[in-house]
Design a protein around this motif. Structure first.
Motif, short mmCIF file in Angstrom:
data_model
loop_
_atom_site.label_atom_id
_atom_site.label_comp_id
_atom_site.label_asym_id
_atom_site.label_seq_id
_atom_site.Cartn_x
_atom_site.Cartn_y
_atom_site.Cartn_z
N LEU A 43 0.85 -1.19 0.00
CA LEU A 43 0.00 0.00 0.00
C LEU A 43 0.88 1.23 0.00
O LEU A 43 1.79 1.34 0.82
CB LEU A 43 -0.84 0.03 1.28
N ILE A 44 0.59 2.15 -0.91
CA ILE A 44 1.36 3.39 -0.99
C ILE A 44 0.39 4.53 -0.76
O ILE A 44 -0.54 4.74 -1.56
CB ILE A 44 2.06 3.50 -2.36
N LEU A 45 0.57 5.22 0.35
CA LEU A 45 -0.43 6.21 0.75
C LEU A 45 0.23 7.58 0.93
O LEU A 45 1.23 7.70 1.63
CB LEU A 45 -1.09 5.80 2.07
N ASP A 46 -0.36 8.58 0.30
CA ASP A 46 0.19 9.93 0.38
C ASP A 46 -0.70 10.76 1.31
O ASP A 46 -1.83 11.10 0.94
CB ASP A 46 0.22 10.54 -1.03
N GLU A 47 -0.21 11.06 2.47
CA GLU A 47 -0.96 11.83 3.48
C GLU A 47 -2.37 11.27 3.67
O GLU A 47 -3.36 11.97 3.48
CB GLU A 47 -1.05 13.29 3.06
N PRO A 48 -2.50 10.02 4.08
CA PRO A 48 -3.84 9.43 4.13
C PRO A 48 -4.72 9.93 5.27
O PRO A 48 -5.93 9.76 5.23
CB PRO A 48 -3.54 7.93 4.32
N LEU A 49 -4.12 10.56 6.27
CA LEU A 49 -4.92 10.91 7.45
C LEU A 49 -5.45 12.34 7.41
O LEU A 49 -6.19 12.74 8.30
CB LEU A 49 -4.07 10.71 8.71
N ILE A 50 -5.11 13.08 6.37
CA ILE A 50 -5.55 14.47 6.29
C ILE A 50 -7.07 14.54 6.15
O ILE A 50 -7.66 13.86 5.32
CB ILE A 50 -4.87 15.19 5.10
N GLY A 51 -7.68 15.36 6.98
CA GLY A 51 -9.11 15.60 6.86
C GLY A 51 -9.98 14.54 7.50
O GLY A 51 -11.20 14.61 7.44
#
Lengths: 514, 262
Positions: B157-165
């Motif tokens: 899994l490649i996640l770019d800033e997944p927790l924003i918002g």
């Protein structure tokens, strides 16, 4: 006054700045201005000749018609946002100690200036045309322009008055009043379309007829009637007085951003917000048609995806509106059909619709392709679906147009006419889809890509349509076959075109990159 | 442990600006690696190269054992990606969108509906399942994008800033999900600015600055690198990125190695 000037400068820079950026911007802007100059002159010239030849009362009504049209736009504007605030103005200016009157003055100046920058040349030539058409010296155009400017300022003042009232009295039926005024203000404009229609408006002291009478007197070179001068002056006094009375009312909490982009520009984020509202608003209706991902092949899924998108994001409303606007005048004005043929009318409509849908795709849907790209790396089926979706819409519009035109004329148009929009639907869809796999369209009316896609879609549509039409006529002339056989020729040609399109788009889509 | 990501000497420039200048990075199966760095450090560029949305100018990129530059498609079936600001087809409903992604991801048709509903329930999106995405909140859209990234049960899994918002409860849920992926033997690479989360939950952290890796390791080894015995990740991050400064401009030995540059 310094703050007002700063606000006006900011607004002008925001609105006009993008048009003058880049290599092509100023040229295209100038080109657009020049395109409307002959129209302005000849409209004025025609009006001038008419004003010279008819009696003074009718002349006043005739010149009052375009002024009444301006007033109608004013009421429509007041029903909408009414002031030209950009979102950044809310963040940085309207949170500062700018007084409402300062802001309204700045907004008024900006509106007048931007109207004159964009339409001033054409309006000036129309005034010259009026003078020349009436056989008066060219300098007569100057007082005519002054009357137009004065009237325009009064319209904008009235708009601001209504905006203040709407914000100040949110529970009063101001919008309803505006709707009523809008409808009433359209009545004098009928004189432009039916000069023979007498509504007795010359006796009614409307602002447009009063200013129209002033203009008619100048154009005809007769003395201005004191009554007309008094009525026009009274309106000016009332509007200015009312504006002074209400313009210091605090309104910043009740106005909404109106300017989302400069002249000719498209703010994608603002449009996305608008689309979001449309999708949310139409949601309960449009989600009844489901996208079933567990059915059909890849191309079928993608075609349905595009059709669902067009149904839900409001594009379908645009298509219906365009079809009505395009088809009905052709249906009820036999002379235009006689000149062009309904096949051409429908082909224009289909090609234009497909070009607009292609632009919308580029602005609002293109970015969603990351989903396909990170999963498979190839967007071939996605673009095949787009091709089929656009072609399908073209065919449905053709069928609907065919039905409307047959109904209105009572005669089914010949098959060779139908061949044109049918083949054009496939070719225009192919042209649009192929273009989109290679070119990203900048959201600007001054973007060369935007002009290019219009050209590509319309030219490919017409070329293929004319080829199909020629083929049918050739088959008919050489073989003299039945209507069914000719229909078969059209179908075979279109399917051949579709097959070619699918193969081409598969290749182009496979190499697509975001 | 097997390497899920192996990046060496990655270079990438846009319009004359060097976004990546010799970045090296690795992540193993079964671990969560945090990618942290100041704004403009090259995090998103690196992630986009890993998922095939950008091509590097130079470097080696191996994902799940495959050279992604030699075979830019085959490995994608095993990865999931969530961009920083995901563009979503807002006209679709959540179920339709996940169904669409599942089809693009080649899930068997019979599995699409159960898997869609499984994710919607786990992520608390079931009540909004049949509403257009346009009417979802920002946090819900982020969860939906996460669901789309995991619908095919990827190994990486490649996640770019997944927790924003996302609200705190949602963040907690998502962190649990990521831990679950790692426990199940998958690898997770997360770009983030949330240093406290990275400190507590990620197995290793790679700090990048000016397009190159400053250091990589768990908190203890980062403390060693920063010569700070009890420093928090925030303190270590600030010290290391400050020390790293602006690198001397260098050029890779070979350019345009991979054909068309983007």
């Amino acid at each position: 006054m310094g703050r007002v000037a700063a606000l006006v400068a900011y607004k002008l820079q925001f609105f006009l700045g993008p048009a003058f950026r880049g290599r092509f911007g100023p040229l295209v802007f100038l080109g657009l201005l020049l395109v409307f100059l002959p129209q302005g002159f000849f409209l004025g010239f025609g009006l001038g000749m008419a004003v010279r030849d008819i009696d003074p009362a009718r002349a006043s009504v005739l010149l009052a018609a375009p002024l009444a049209g301006l007033m109608s736009f004013g009421f429509l504007w007041a029903l909408g946002t009414g002031v030209t605030a950009h979102a950044s103005e809310f963040d940085f200016f309207l949170t500062a100690d700018v007084r409402p009157r300062e802001y309204l003055v700045a907004d008024l100046l900006f509106q007048v200036a931007s109207v004159f920058v964009t339409g001033g040349l054409a309006a000036s030539l129309a005034a010259v045309g009026l003078a020349v058409g009436a056989g008066r010296p060219i300098l007569t155009a100057l007082p005519l322009l002054a009357i137009l400017l004065g009237y325009l300022v009064l319209v904008f003042l009235l708009v601001q008055i209504f905006i203040v009232l709407r914000v100040r009295y949110p529970k009063k039926p101001i919008r309803l009043l505006l709707v009523v005024l809008l409808v009433l203000s359209l009545v004098p404009s009928l004189a432009l379309f039916r000069p023979d229609l007498s509504l007795g408006l010359e006796a009614v002291p409307l602002p447009s007829t009063a200013f129209g009478a002033l203009g008619a007197a100048i154009v005809r070179g007769t003395p201005v009637a004191p009554a007309d001068l008094v009525v026009a002056g009274l309106y000016a006094l009332v509007f200015v007085g009312a504006w002074l009375a209400v313009s210091n009312t605090y309104i910043f909490h009740g106005i909404r951003p109106a300017l989302s982009a400069g002249l000719g520009q498209i703010s994608v984020s603002a449009k996305m917000d608008q689309q979001r509202r449309i999708i949310g608003g139409l949601g309960p209706l449009t989600t009844r048609v489901r996208l079933r991902a567990d059915r059909g092949g890849d191309t079928s899924l993608m075609t349905r995806l595009h059709l669902v998108r067009i149904l839900r994001d409001g594009s379908v409303l645009f298509i219906v509106l365009l079809a009505v606007v395009w088809t009905f005048p052709a249906a009820f004005r036999d002379e235009s059909l006689g000149q062009m043929g309904w096949g051409v009318v429908l082909t224009q409509m289909v090609a234009f619709t497909i070009a607009i849908l292609a632009m919308n795709w580029s602005y609002y849907e293109r970015e969603n392709l990351w989903i396909v790209q990170v999963a498979t790396g190839s967007a071939a089926s996605y673009f095949r679906g787009l091709l089929l979706g656009l072609a399908g819409i073209g065919l449905v519009m053709t069928a609907a147009g065919y039905a409307i035109l047959t109904f209105s004329s009572g005669v089914a148009p010949p098959l060779e006419d139908a061949a044109l929009p049918i083949a054009a639907s496939f070719a225009a869809a192919l042209g649009a889809t192929a273009f989109l796999t290679r070119v990203r369209i900048a959201p600007s009316a001054f973007s060369p890509a935007l002009l290019a896609i219009l050209l590509v879609v319309i030219v490919t549509g017409f070329m293929a349509g004319l080829a199909a039409q020629g083929l049918v006529l050739l088959v008919d002339a050489v073989l003299g076959v039945s209507a069914a056989a000719r229909a078969f020729v059209v179908a075979a040609f279109s399917l051949g075109l579709l097959a070619f399109g699918l193969v081409s788009v598969t290749r182009l889509g496979a190499a697509f990159r975001l | 442990m097997d390497l899920a990501i192996d990046v060496q000497q990655l270079w990438k420039s846009y319009d004359g600006t060097q976004a990546l200048q010799g970045l090296s990075l690795d992540a193993r199966l079964g671990e969560i690696v945090g990618l942290i760095g100041p704004n403009g450090a090259g995090k998103t560029t690196a992630l986009k190269i890993l998922v095939g949305l950008l091509r590097p100018d130079y470097g080696v990129v191996r994902v799940l054992g495959r050279d992604v530059l030699a075979d830019p498609v085959g490995y994608k079936a095993r990865i999931g990606y969530m961009p920083e600001a995901p563009a979503l087809p807002e006209y679709l409903t959540a179920t339709e969108f996940l169904g669409y992604v599942a089809r693009v991801r080649n899930l068997p048709k019979a599995d699409i509906e159960p898997r869609t509903w499984e994710l919607l329930r786990v992520l608390g999106l079931a009540p909004k399942a049949d509403e257009p995405i346009a009417s979802l909140s920002k946090g819900m859209k982020a969860k939906l994008a996460y669901a789309a990234a995991t619908i095919h049960r990827p190994d990486l899994l490649i996640l770019d800033e997944p927790l924003i918002g996302i609200d705190p409860a949602g963040q907690h849920l998502l962190k649990d999900q990521l831990a679950g992926v790692a426990r199940a033997g998958g690898a997770v690479l997360v770009s983030t600015h949330q240093l406290d989360t990275a400190e507590r939950l990620w197995d290793r952290v790679a700090i990048i600055h000016h397009g190159r890796t400053v250091t990589t390791g768990d908190l203890a080894s980062l403390r060693g690198a920063a010569q700070s015995e009890r420093g928090t990740l925030e303190e270590i991050f600030l010290r290391l990125t400050e020390e790293a400064g602006m690198p001397e401009p260098e050029r890779p030995k070979r350019r345009g190695l991979f054909g068309r540059r983007r």
